[in-house]
Design an enzyme around this catalytic site. Structure first.
Site, PDB file in Angstrom:
ATOM      1  N   ARG A 181      -3.083   8.754  16.164  1.00  0.00           N
ATOM      2  CA  ARG A 181      -3.616   9.053  14.834  1.00  0.00           C
ATOM      3  C   ARG A 181      -4.430  10.340  14.947  1.00  0.00           C
ATOM      4  NH1 ARG A 181      -0.671   5.383  14.076  1.00  0.00           N
ATOM      5  NH2 ARG A 181      -0.914   3.555  12.714  1.00  0.00           N
ATOM      6  N   SER A 227     -14.000   2.159  13.074  1.00  0.00           N
ATOM      7  CA  SER A 227     -15.119   1.237  12.853  1.00  0.00           C
ATOM      8  C   SER A 227     -15.023   0.033  13.788  1.00  0.00           C
ATOM      9  CB  SER A 227     -15.178   0.815  11.386  1.00  0.00           C
ATOM     10  OG  SER A 227     -13.894   0.500  10.917  1.00  0.00           O
ATOM     11  N   PHE A 270     -13.676  -0.213  16.811  1.00  0.00           N
ATOM     12  CA  PHE A 270     -14.007   0.131  18.202  1.00  0.00           C
ATOM     13  C   PHE A 270     -15.518   0.382  18.362  1.00  0.00           C
ATOM     14  CE2 PHE A 270      -9.582   1.877  19.724  1.00  0.00           C
ATOM     15  CZ  PHE A 270      -9.038   0.616  19.521  1.00  0.00           C
ATOM     16  N   ARG A 310       1.070  10.122  14.162  1.00  0.00           N
ATOM     17  CA  ARG A 310       0.698  10.725  12.885  1.00  0.00           C
ATOM     18  C   ARG A 310      -0.200  11.925  13.119  1.00  0.00           C
ATOM     19  NH1 ARG A 310      -2.112   6.591   9.458  1.00  0.00           N
ATOM     20  NH2 ARG A 310      -0.091   5.765   8.918  1.00  0.00           N
ATOM     21  N   TYR A 313       0.838  -1.207   0.000  1.00  0.00           N
ATOM     22  CA  TYR A 313       0.000   0.000   0.000  1.00  0.00           C
ATOM     23  C   TYR A 313       0.871   1.254   0.000  1.00  0.00           C
ATOM     24  CZ  TYR A 313      -3.741   3.176   1.600  1.00  0.00           C
ATOM     25  OH  TYR A 313      -4.650   4.197   1.715  1.00  0.00           O
ATOM     26  N   ASP A 333       3.586  -0.766  12.282  1.00  0.00           N
ATOM     27  CA  ASP A 333       2.481   0.134  12.631  1.00  0.00           C
ATOM     28  C   ASP A 333       3.068   1.511  13.000  1.00  0.00           C
ATOM     29  OD1 ASP A 333      -0.603  -0.688  13.706  1.00  0.00           O
ATOM     30  OD2 ASP A 333       0.190   1.231  14.410  1.00  0.00           O
ATOM     31  N   GLU A 352       4.157   1.786  -0.625  1.00  0.00           N
ATOM     32  CA  GLU A 352       5.011   1.990  -1.805  1.00  0.00           C
ATOM     33  C   GLU A 352       4.158   2.137  -3.063  1.00  0.00           C
ATOM     34  OE1 GLU A 352       7.957   2.859  -1.642  1.00  0.00           O
ATOM     35  OE2 GLU A 352       8.838   2.019   0.168  1.00  0.00           O
ATOM     36  N   ASP A 369       0.222  -1.188  23.050  1.00  0.00           N
ATOM     37  CA  ASP A 369      -0.196  -0.599  24.336  1.00  0.00           C
ATOM     38  C   ASP A 369      -1.143   0.583  24.155  1.00  0.00           C
ATOM     39  OD1 ASP A 369       1.416   1.444  23.447  1.00  0.00           O
ATOM     40  OD2 ASP A 369       2.925   1.259  25.018  1.00  0.00           O
TER      41      ASP A 369
HETATM   42  P1  NAD Z   1     -12.666   1.900   0.553  1.00  0.00           P
HETATM   43  O1  NAD Z   1     -11.984   0.587   0.627  1.00  0.00           O
HETATM   44  O2  NAD Z   1     -13.983   2.065   1.223  1.00  0.00           O
HETATM   45  O3  NAD Z   1     -12.863   2.364  -0.957  1.00  0.00           O
HETATM   46  C1  NAD Z   1     -12.048   1.946  -2.008  1.00  0.00           C
HETATM   47  C2  NAD Z   1     -12.936   1.662  -3.206  1.00  0.00           C
HETATM   48  O4  NAD Z   1     -12.115   1.274  -4.319  1.00  0.00           O
HETATM   49  C3  NAD Z   1     -13.908   0.504  -2.957  1.00  0.00           C
HETATM   50  O5  NAD Z   1     -15.184   0.854  -3.418  1.00  0.00           O
HETATM   51  C4  NAD Z   1     -13.312  -0.641  -3.778  1.00  0.00           C
HETATM   52  O6  NAD Z   1     -14.274  -1.595  -4.178  1.00  0.00           O
HETATM   53  C5  NAD Z   1     -12.677   0.112  -4.926  1.00  0.00           C
HETATM   54  N1  NAD Z   1     -11.605  -0.619  -5.585  1.00  0.00           N
HETATM   55  C6  NAD Z   1     -10.565  -1.278  -4.994  1.00  0.00           C
HETATM   56  N2  NAD Z   1      -9.783  -1.822  -5.931  1.00  0.00           N
HETATM   57  C7  NAD Z   1     -10.322  -1.500  -7.139  1.00  0.00           C
HETATM   58  C8  NAD Z   1      -9.970  -1.812  -8.483  1.00  0.00           C
HETATM   59  N3  NAD Z   1      -8.904  -2.537  -8.779  1.00  0.00           N
HETATM   60  N4  NAD Z   1     -10.767  -1.327  -9.472  1.00  0.00           N
HETATM   61  C9  NAD Z   1     -11.884  -0.584  -9.184  1.00  0.00           C
HETATM   62  N5  NAD Z   1     -12.247  -0.279  -7.928  1.00  0.00           N
HETATM   63  C10 NAD Z   1     -11.491  -0.738  -6.922  1.00  0.00           C
HETATM   64  O7  NAD Z   1     -11.622   2.976   1.106  1.00  0.00           O
HETATM   65  P2  NAD Z   1     -11.766   4.533   1.369  1.00  0.00           P
HETATM   66  O8  NAD Z   1     -11.454   4.754   2.793  1.00  0.00           O
HETATM   67  O9  NAD Z   1     -13.030   5.053   0.794  1.00  0.00           O
HETATM   68  O10 NAD Z   1     -10.529   5.093   0.540  1.00  0.00           O
HETATM   69  C11 NAD Z   1     -10.671   5.689  -0.739  1.00  0.00           C
HETATM   70  C12 NAD Z   1      -9.317   6.166  -1.235  1.00  0.00           C
HETATM   71  O11 NAD Z   1      -8.773   7.111  -0.315  1.00  0.00           O
HETATM   72  C13 NAD Z   1      -8.279   5.036  -1.364  1.00  0.00           C
HETATM   73  O12 NAD Z   1      -7.497   5.281  -2.511  1.00  0.00           O
HETATM   74  C14 NAD Z   1      -7.452   5.189  -0.122  1.00  0.00           C
HETATM   75  O13 NAD Z   1      -6.137   4.715  -0.314  1.00  0.00           O
HETATM   76  C15 NAD Z   1      -7.484   6.692   0.087  1.00  0.00           C
HETATM   77  N6  NAD Z   1      -7.241   7.019   1.510  1.00  0.00           N
HETATM   78  C16 NAD Z   1      -8.188   6.793   2.452  1.00  0.00           C
HETATM   79  C17 NAD Z   1      -7.923   7.091   3.778  1.00  0.00           C
HETATM   80  C18 NAD Z   1      -8.941   6.885   4.868  1.00  0.00           C
HETATM   81  O14 NAD Z   1      -8.628   7.095   6.040  1.00  0.00           O
HETATM   82  N7  NAD Z   1     -10.180   6.514   4.588  1.00  0.00           N
HETATM   83  C19 NAD Z   1      -6.681   7.600   4.142  1.00  0.00           C
HETATM   84  C20 NAD Z   1      -5.720   7.792   3.150  1.00  0.00           C
HETATM   85  C21 NAD Z   1      -6.017   7.519   1.829  1.00  0.00           C
HETATM   86  N1  UDP Z   2      -5.852  -0.483  15.840  1.00  0.00           N
HETATM   87  C1  UDP Z   2      -6.190  -1.002  17.097  1.00  0.00           C
HETATM   88  N2  UDP Z   2      -7.253  -1.841  17.162  1.00  0.00           N
HETATM   89  C2  UDP Z   2      -8.015  -2.175  16.094  1.00  0.00           C
HETATM   90  C3  UDP Z   2      -7.671  -1.623  14.826  1.00  0.00           C
HETATM   91  C4  UDP Z   2      -6.575  -0.791  14.742  1.00  0.00           C
HETATM   92  O1  UDP Z   2      -5.534  -0.721  18.106  1.00  0.00           O
HETATM   93  O2  UDP Z   2      -8.981  -2.936  16.259  1.00  0.00           O
HETATM   94  C5  UDP Z   2      -4.703   0.447  15.764  1.00  0.00           C
HETATM   95  C6  UDP Z   2      -3.676   0.103  14.711  1.00  0.00           C
HETATM   96  O3  UDP Z   2      -2.702  -0.794  15.234  1.00  0.00           O
HETATM   97  C7  UDP Z   2      -3.096   1.463  14.405  1.00  0.00           C
HETATM   98  C8  UDP Z   2      -4.271   2.417  14.587  1.00  0.00           C
HETATM   99  O4  UDP Z   2      -5.214   1.713  15.389  1.00  0.00           O
HETATM  100  O5  UDP Z   2      -2.091   1.807  15.332  1.00  0.00           O
HETATM  101  C9  UDP Z   2      -4.935   2.830  13.282  1.00  0.00           C
HETATM  102  O6  UDP Z   2      -5.199   1.668  12.551  1.00  0.00           O
HETATM  103  P1  UDP Z   2      -6.036   1.660  11.202  1.00  0.00           P
HETATM  104  O7  UDP Z   2      -6.062   0.250  10.700  1.00  0.00           O
HETATM  105  O8  UDP Z   2      -7.330   2.348  11.415  1.00  0.00           O
HETATM  106  O9  UDP Z   2      -5.226   2.610  10.197  1.00  0.00           O
HETATM  107  P2  UDP Z   2      -3.677   2.905   9.899  1.00  0.00           P
HETATM  108  O10 UDP Z   2      -3.534   4.329  10.253  1.00  0.00           O
HETATM  109  O11 UDP Z   2      -2.800   2.028  10.743  1.00  0.00           O
HETATM  110  O12 UDP Z   2      -3.541   2.594   8.451  1.00  0.00           O
END
Ligand code: NAD
Ligand code: UDP
Length: 314
Positions: free
Chosen positions: A211, A189, A191, A276, A145, A272, A147, A206
């Protein structure tokens, strides 16, 4: 003529909120998704709207569509989902970006990439400004993810320099809200679902890792502002600078749900990130954007959604 937007990953958590907002302002929306972590249910209320189209398609395959703007969100975002098939996660990032950049070049569309705070890895600079290059393990379980997203940023900037493609790059920090899957696996989600079901709240490690949590409505506002901004490629951080330890989040969720769940610890997953928090000065200055919804307001809205989702999801 209304602007025609392509939203890849449009049936996912953030994508479905984005589709709604674009339709609200009178735009046309083509939502493209392979439904890996997205659901038709997230956009079913939009089906039938003449300005909305839904396409089942995988971004690793090329597609030709006449559009003005492309929001490239397709990629699973939860660690459990992106690590399920890591090679596919890399393909989605790299081939998806190549296909969307190729499409943007061909039809002269503006294209926005949903990058991530994960490109900073386990940061040695805190809080993280856009100028920080990051500290990422190239060979760990999160690397597919992290890279994948890093090389996607590189592709965006090379297409911009080499082919003059009109790019936008946003680095999204942890975002939460309604329409996340009950089995999403991310911390907010997990929690909330655990608290509502009276199950143990699972803190990994711990719970001292931090975040910064952004409510989805704030994030979508920032994404659209970035797409609308002229003469600004980014990258720009979009996130809420309010920083919480994971233990503080667990305690807040227990308090707000009134749950009797007890906190239990589980092993900390590899790589992990320990802390952040975004620096958002650039977004404030260039986009006039900052989040308006603190965790104390966003969590109750999300709890309400999950309470309903749990009762109606098998
Ligand atoms: P999500 O998993 O709910 O949404 C991702 C969507 O992409 C899904 O609908 C999935 O079915 C679709 N998808 C996955 N692979 C695909 C493919 N090969 N072809 C077509 N569709 C595909 O995640 P999200 O939280 O809504 O994230 C959306 C975007 O934002 C992602 O690119 C994610 O990396 C980025 N992002 C999200 C967060 C966050 O905290 N939610 C943080 C940083 C970056
Ligand atoms: N985490 C946790 N319990 C869970 C899910 C995640 O303690 O049930 C921690 C995880 O180890 C990380 C932080 O919560 O330190 C955020 O995790 P998440 O998977 O939401 O996103 P990340 O920022 O790590 O991609």
């Amino acid at each position: 003529m209304a602007t025609v937007n392509l939203v890849t990953g449009g049936a996912g958590f953030i994508g479905s909120h984005l589709c709604e907002e674009l339709l609200k302002r009178g735009d046309q929306v083509i939502c493209l998704d392979n439904f890996f972590t997205g659901r038709k249910r997230n956009v079913e209320h939009l089906i039938g709207n003449p300005s909305f189209e839904l396409i089942r398609h995988d971004v690793i395959e090329p597609i030709l569509l006449e559009v003005d703007r492309i929001y490239n969100l397709a990629c699973p975002a939860s660690p459990i989902h992106y690590q399920y098939n890591p090679v596919k996660t890399i393909k989605t990032n790299v081939m998806g970006a190549l296909n969307m950049l190729g499409l943007a070049k061909r039809v002269k569309a503006r294209v926005l990439q949903a990058s991530t705070s994960e490109i900073y890895g386990d940061p040695q600079v805190h809080p993280q400004p856009e100028s920080y290059w990051g500290n990422v393990n190239t060979i760990g379980v999160r690397s597919c993810y992290d890279e994948g997203k890093r090389v996607t940023e590189t592709l965006f900037f090379d297409y911009h320099r080499q082919n003059d493609v009109d790019i936008r790059v946003v680095r999204i920090f942890n975002t939460y809200g309604p329409k996340m899957l009950v089995n999403d696996g991310r911390v907010v989600s997990n929690f909330i679902v655990q608290a509502l079901r009276g199950e143990p709240i699972t803190i990994y490690g711990d719970g001292s890792q931090t975040r910064s949590f952004c409510y989805v409505d704030d994030l979508v506002d920032g994404i659209i502002r970035m797409m609308d901004a002229d003469g600004f490629t980014g990258p720009v951080n979009l996130g809420n600078p309010g920083e919480f330890t994971i233990r503080e989040l667990a305690e807040l969720v227990i308090e707000l749900t009134g749950s009797k769940s007890k906190i239990e610890t589980r092993p900390l997953p590899a790589d992990d990130p320990t802390r952040r928090k975004p620096v958002i000065d650039l977004a404030k200055e260039r986009l006039g954007w900052e989040p308006k919804i603190p965790l104390s307001e966003g969590l109750p809205l999300t709890i309400k959604y999950f309470d309903h989702a749990i009762k109606t999801t098998k």
